[in-house]
Design an enzyme around this catalytic site. Structure first.
Site, PDB file in Angstrom:
ATOM      1  N   SER A 186       5.230   2.073  -3.313  1.00 45.39           N
ATOM      2  CA  SER A 186       4.494   2.679  -4.421  1.00 45.39           C
ATOM      3  C   SER A 186       4.810   1.957  -5.733  1.00 45.39           C
ATOM      4  O   SER A 186       4.665   0.746  -5.827  1.00 45.39           O
ATOM      5  CB  SER A 186       4.843   4.170  -4.484  1.00 45.39           C
ATOM      6  OG  SER A 186       3.995   4.873  -5.349  1.00 45.39           O
ATOM      7  N   HIS A 231      -0.215   1.697  -2.236  1.00 45.39           N
ATOM      8  CA  HIS A 231      -1.244   2.713  -2.007  1.00 45.39           C
ATOM      9  C   HIS A 231      -1.870   3.094  -3.339  1.00 45.39           C
ATOM     10  O   HIS A 231      -1.430   2.657  -4.405  1.00 45.39           O
ATOM     11  CB  HIS A 231      -0.663   3.952  -1.306  1.00 45.39           C
ATOM     12  CG  HIS A 231       0.319   4.721  -2.142  1.00 45.39           C
ATOM     13  ND1 HIS A 231       0.683   6.024  -1.862  1.00 45.39           N
ATOM     14  CD2 HIS A 231       1.018   4.396  -3.259  1.00 45.39           C
ATOM     15  CE1 HIS A 231       1.556   6.451  -2.763  1.00 45.39           C
ATOM     16  NE2 HIS A 231       1.774   5.482  -3.613  1.00 45.39           N
TER      17      HIS A 231
END
Length: 220
Positions: free
Chosen positions: A67, A90
């Site tokens: 992330s 993501h």
């Protein structure tokens, strides 16, 4: 050479601390060792900005970079990754509530944040924005070799401790479970993703990977 560590979730306090340390070591080469599941988007962007402003930071992914931690590593002048490391990108997400108007506003904000994150990855990898967006949409996990092949990291080093990539599991069980299962999508989600892809090789490749699930929908 100065060594700093990012071994926690990313939040405002840790972002301020990293920024202050990089200012303290202005002009000196710095190694930033990373083993983090990510965290706050805004705090991660503050960290990435501090890394870019310093200009002489080498990011070393010694375990997990997931992330927002991957945005921080991508902002470094050079990015190295342990042979046992893991890397995940993501789309940004949030938990929220409200009426339809409020939810639309939140969705628009998320899209703007996502566009900013795409820019970091494009600058690092020289991939196109659609290529990066597709990887983010799919919540893509990379091992060290895959991350290097995709140009998210510049080199791989032999991990001194094979346990480094899994130390975060007990502290971040939610992310651990997602990694063990892989990026799971329901059949309906896969179908929507398939229909959203433009006609051509990318769509054909997606169909070949998920044809069993997609055929099961057609047979209902």
């Amino acid at each position: 050479m100065k060594v700093l560590e990012l071994f926690e979730e990313i939040d405002t306090q840790r972002a301020k601390g990293l920024s202050a340390n990089l200012d303290r070591y202005k002009g000196e080469p710095v190694i930033l060792r990373i083993n983090s599941p990510g965290g706050s988007v805004t705090a991660g962007m503050l960290m990435a900005d501090a890394v870019q402003r310093h200009g002489r930071v080498t990011a070393e992914i010694v375990g997990l970079a997931a992330s927002m931690a991957t945005v921080v590593s991508s902002a470094a002048k050079e990015t190295r990754m342990a042979s046992t490391g893991l890397f995940m990108i993501h789309n940004p997400w949030m938990a929220t509530e409200g009426d339809a108007r409020q939810l639309r506003k939140e969705a628009e904000a998320l899209e703007k944040f996502g566009a900013s994150l795409v820019t970091y990855y494009v600058n690092k990898t020289r991939k196109t924005r659609p290529e990066i967006q597709q990887l983010m949409d799919a919540e893509t996990w990379f091992d060290a070799v895959q991350a290097k092949e995709s140009r998210f990291v510049d080199s791989i080093f032999q991990a001194a401790d094979a346990r480094a990539a899994i130390r975060w599991k007990a502290r971040f069980p939610g992310i651990s479970a997602r990694l063990q299962k892989g990026p799971q999508k329901t059949p309906d989600q896969l179908a929507r993703q398939y229909m959203a892809l433009p006609a051509g090789p990318t769509r054909q490749e997606f169909f070949q990977r998920h044809k069993t699930t997609l055929f099961s929908l057609l047979s209902k």
